[in-house]
Motif scaffolding. Structure first.
Motif, PDB file in Angstrom:
ATOM      1  N   LYS A  97       0.955  -1.112   0.004  1.00 48.08           N
ATOM      2  CA  LYS A  97      -0.109   0.084   0.105  1.00 48.08           C
ATOM      3  C   LYS A  97       0.824   1.229  -0.154  1.00 48.08           C
ATOM      4  O   LYS A  97       1.840   1.411   0.631  1.00 48.08           O
ATOM      5  N   PRO A  98       0.677   2.078  -1.012  1.00 57.22           N
ATOM      6  CA  PRO A  98       1.452   3.384  -0.957  1.00 57.22           C
ATOM      7  C   PRO A  98       1.046   4.307   0.233  1.00 57.22           C
ATOM      8  O   PRO A  98      -0.140   4.372   0.550  1.00 57.22           O
ATOM      9  N   LEU A  99       1.994   5.038   0.787  1.00 56.36           N
ATOM     10  CA  LEU A  99       1.688   6.034   1.775  1.00 56.36           C
ATOM     11  C   LEU A  99       2.565   7.233   1.542  1.00 56.36           C
ATOM     12  O   LEU A  99       3.660   7.127   0.998  1.00 56.36           O
ATOM     13  N   TYR A 100       1.876   8.221   1.906  1.00 55.61           N
ATOM     14  CA  TYR A 100       2.634   9.522   1.839  1.00 55.61           C
ATOM     15  C   TYR A 100       3.193  10.248   2.971  1.00 55.61           C
ATOM     16  O   TYR A 100       2.112  10.467   3.702  1.00 55.61           O
ATOM     17  N   ASN A 101       4.358  10.664   3.382  1.00 46.84           N
ATOM     18  CA  ASN A 101       4.837  11.367   4.709  1.00 46.84           C
ATOM     19  C   ASN A 101       4.361  12.521   4.409  1.00 46.84           C
ATOM     20  O   ASN A 101       4.480  13.418   3.516  1.00 46.84           O
ATOM     21  N   ILE A 102       3.843  12.977   5.694  1.00 44.64           N
ATOM     22  CA  ILE A 102       3.195  14.413   5.688  1.00 44.64           C
ATOM     23  C   ILE A 102       4.270  15.415   5.352  1.00 44.64           C
ATOM     24  O   ILE A 102       4.040  16.576   4.817  1.00 44.64           O
ATOM     25  N   THR A 103       5.564  15.085   5.909  1.00 42.63           N
ATOM     26  CA  THR A 103       6.864  16.022   5.417  1.00 42.63           C
ATOM     27  C   THR A 103       6.817  16.248   3.970  1.00 42.63           C
ATOM     28  O   THR A 103       7.224  17.247   3.368  1.00 42.63           O
ATOM     29  N   ALA A 104       7.006  15.059   3.230  1.00 41.76           N
ATOM     30  CA  ALA A 104       7.143  15.150   1.880  1.00 41.76           C
ATOM     31  C   ALA A 104       5.924  15.855   1.060  1.00 41.76           C
ATOM     32  O   ALA A 104       6.288  16.542   0.269  1.00 41.76           O
ATOM     33  N   ILE A 105       4.730  15.870   1.587  1.00 43.79           N
ATOM     34  CA  ILE A 105       3.710  16.552   0.982  1.00 43.79           C
ATOM     35  C   ILE A 105       3.837  17.965   1.343  1.00 43.79           C
ATOM     36  O   ILE A 105       3.678  18.518   0.206  1.00 43.79           O
ATOM     37  N   ALA A 106       4.364  18.290   2.444  1.00 42.41           N
ATOM     38  CA  ALA A 106       4.516  19.751   3.004  1.00 42.41           C
ATOM     39  C   ALA A 106       5.501  20.362   1.971  1.00 42.41           C
ATOM     40  O   ALA A 106       5.551  21.356   1.202  1.00 42.41           O
ATOM     41  N   LYS A 107       6.532  19.588   1.623  1.00 48.78           N
ATOM     42  CA  LYS A 107       7.815  19.939   0.906  1.00 48.78           C
ATOM     43  C   LYS A 107       7.609  20.276  -0.377  1.00 48.78           C
ATOM     44  O   LYS A 107       7.904  21.105  -1.084  1.00 48.78           O
ATOM     45  N   THR A 108       6.757  19.349  -1.006  1.00 51.46           N
ATOM     46  CA  THR A 108       6.331  19.429  -2.406  1.00 51.46           C
ATOM     47  C   THR A 108       5.368  20.494  -2.355  1.00 51.46           C
ATOM     48  O   THR A 108       5.704  21.099  -3.692  1.00 51.46           O
ATOM     49  N   LEU A 109       4.481  20.518  -1.743  1.00 55.90           N
ATOM     50  CA  LEU A 109       3.382  21.814  -1.966  1.00 55.90           C
ATOM     51  C   LEU A 109       4.193  23.074  -1.877  1.00 55.90           C
ATOM     52  O   LEU A 109       4.098  24.064  -2.707  1.00 55.90           O
ATOM     53  N   ILE A 110       5.133  23.124  -0.806  1.00 59.47           N
ATOM     54  CA  ILE A 110       5.712  24.505  -0.523  1.00 59.47           C
ATOM     55  C   ILE A 110       6.829  24.892  -1.778  1.00 59.47           C
ATOM     56  O   ILE A 110       6.836  25.737  -2.302  1.00 59.47           O
ATOM     57  N   GLY A 111       7.463  23.886  -2.215  1.00 52.65           N
ATOM     58  CA  GLY A 111       8.356  23.648  -3.395  1.00 52.65           C
ATOM     59  C   GLY A 111       7.718  24.068  -4.503  1.00 52.65           C
ATOM     60  O   GLY A 111       8.554  24.709  -5.355  1.00 52.65           O
ATOM     61  N   ASN A 112       6.404  23.618  -4.799  1.00 54.93           N
ATOM     62  CA  ASN A 112       5.785  24.076  -6.003  1.00 54.93           C
ATOM     63  C   ASN A 112       5.079  25.302  -6.313  1.00 54.93           C
ATOM     64  O   ASN A 112       4.366  25.503  -6.960  1.00 54.93           O
ATOM     65  N   GLU A 113       5.249  26.174  -4.823  1.00 54.32           N
ATOM     66  CA  GLU A 113       4.537  27.360  -4.797  1.00 54.32           C
ATOM     67  C   GLU A 113       4.908  28.181  -5.931  1.00 54.32           C
ATOM     68  O   GLU A 113       5.999  28.433  -6.307  1.00 54.32           O
ATOM     69  N   VAL A 114       3.817  28.893  -6.398  1.00 54.29           N
ATOM     70  CA  VAL A 114       4.162  29.818  -7.560  1.00 54.29           C
ATOM     71  C   VAL A 114       4.301  31.260  -6.821  1.00 54.29           C
ATOM     72  O   VAL A 114       3.144  31.774  -6.209  1.00 54.29           O
ATOM     73  N   LYS A 115       5.099  32.030  -6.609  1.00 52.49           N
ATOM     74  CA  LYS A 115       5.181  33.460  -6.086  1.00 52.49           C
ATOM     75  C   LYS A 115       4.765  34.556  -7.055  1.00 52.49           C
ATOM     76  O   LYS A 115       5.048  34.559  -8.167  1.00 52.49           O
ATOM     77  N   ILE A 116       3.778  35.325  -6.470  1.00 53.16           N
ATOM     78  CA  ILE A 116       3.088  36.410  -7.145  1.00 53.16           C
ATOM     79  C   ILE A 116       3.712  37.733  -6.460  1.00 53.16           C
ATOM     80  O   ILE A 116       3.402  37.882  -5.184  1.00 53.16           O
TER      81      ILE A 116
END
Length: 86
Positions: free
Chosen positions: A65-84
């Motif tokens: 079963k695949p699992l996503y670490n909450i730190t990996a989720i946060a890093k990915t979301l923050i890392g992919n943020e588009v700054k305006i």
């Protein structure tokens, strides 16, 4: 005027919010899909193409079963943020 929040601080805040809401450090594809507002099928496609949020499998087995670490989720979301900027 206070200093802007760093990416590391943003990640810590998001991890804290995710842990407070879910009470665990790794989430299922269903939970992640709900958080991101995407389908489980999209997450499955990303896993098969080795893109998107890093994940692990229960017991490290290929069919586990695949699992996503909450730190990996946060890093990915923050890392992919588009700054305006105005």
């Amino acid at each position: 005027m206070s200093a802007p929040i760093t990416k590391e601080q943003d990640i810590r805040i998001m991890v804290s919010v995710l842990f407070d809401k879910h009470g665990k450090i790794a989430l299922s594809p269903k939970e992640v899909a709900q958080i991101l507002g995407v389908s489980e099928a999209l997450l499955e496609k990303d896993r098969s193409e080795n893109i998107g949020i890093p994940f692990t499998r229960v017991n490290g087995k290929e069919r586990g079963k695949p699992l996503y670490n909450i730190t990996a989720i946060a890093k990915t979301l923050i890392g992919n943020e588009v700054k305006i900027f105005n």
